[in-house]
Design a protein around this motif. Sequence first.
Motif, PDB file in Angstrom:
ATOM      1  N   LEU A 155      11.397   6.190  -0.240  1.00  0.00           N
ATOM      2  CA  LEU A 155      10.408   6.826   0.631  1.00  0.00           C
ATOM      3  C   LEU A 155       9.620   5.806   1.439  1.00  0.00           C
ATOM      4  N   THR A 156       9.398   4.636   0.859  1.00  0.00           N
ATOM      5  CA  THR A 156       8.727   3.567   1.601  1.00  0.00           C
ATOM      6  C   THR A 156       9.595   3.124   2.775  1.00  0.00           C
ATOM      7  N   ALA A 157      10.876   2.955   2.526  1.00  0.00           N
ATOM      8  CA  ALA A 157      11.800   2.582   3.608  1.00  0.00           C
ATOM      9  C   ALA A 157      11.839   3.659   4.683  1.00  0.00           C
ATOM     10  N   GLU A 158      11.890   4.920   4.267  1.00  0.00           N
ATOM     11  CA  GLU A 158      11.888   6.022   5.239  1.00  0.00           C
ATOM     12  C   GLU A 158      10.601   6.042   6.051  1.00  0.00           C
TER      13      GLU A 158
ATOM     14  N   LEU B 185       6.827  -5.889  -5.123  1.00  0.00           N
ATOM     15  CA  LEU B 185       5.960  -5.177  -4.195  1.00  0.00           C
ATOM     16  C   LEU B 185       4.943  -4.306  -4.907  1.00  0.00           C
ATOM     17  N   GLY B 186       5.244  -3.883  -6.107  1.00  0.00           N
ATOM     18  CA  GLY B 186       4.367  -2.974  -6.832  1.00  0.00           C
ATOM     19  C   GLY B 186       3.286  -3.702  -7.505  1.00  0.00           C
TER      20      GLY B 186
ATOM     21  N   GLU C  79       0.826  -1.205   0.000  1.00  0.00           N
ATOM     22  CA  GLU C  79       0.000   0.000   0.000  1.00  0.00           C
ATOM     23  C   GLU C  79       0.867   1.264   0.000  1.00  0.00           C
ATOM     24  N   VAL C  80       1.877   1.288   0.865  1.00  0.00           N
ATOM     25  CA  VAL C  80       2.751   2.465   0.950  1.00  0.00           C
ATOM     26  C   VAL C  80       3.581   2.608  -0.325  1.00  0.00           C
ATOM     27  N   LEU C  81       4.128   1.514  -0.816  1.00  0.00           N
ATOM     28  CA  LEU C  81       4.913   1.564  -2.046  1.00  0.00           C
ATOM     29  C   LEU C  81       4.053   2.034  -3.217  1.00  0.00           C
ATOM     30  N   GLY C  82       2.832   1.549  -3.312  1.00  0.00           N
ATOM     31  CA  GLY C  82       1.923   1.981  -4.368  1.00  0.00           C
ATOM     32  C   GLY C  82       1.605   3.464  -4.263  1.00  0.00           C
TER      33      GLY C  82
END
Length: 118
Positions: A48-51, A117-118, A30-33
């Motif tokens: 940004l997902t990792a952050e 993941l995407g 969800e965050v990666l998308g």
Amino acid sequence: MIDDQLTDEDLLASGEPEHFGCFYQRHVREVLGYMMRRTGDAEVAADLTAETFAAAIVARRRFRPGVAPAGAWLLTIAHRKLVDYQRRGFAEQRARRRVGIGRPPLGEGEVALVRALG
């Protein structure tokens, strides 16, 4: 194995690393998308997902169940990371264009992770 019956709120409140890992698995796509849709850049979206999840680990003690769902809390963190990126990124992009420097490409493993993941 972590009980799938635990809520996101339970996972955040426990403080156990495995529980945060389960929370991560539930929400990473969800965050990666979200980041991919807003940046259009797989490398930036992955960073940004990792952050976002790094900030969530630090902030999980401040999460208050009942105020907002854990997923909404996480997306608020993601949005703030995106805004921070946009603020600092525009200046960086202008500077890179001026001197003709591009970002290095993603490695094979990073590309595979983003695709998975995407």
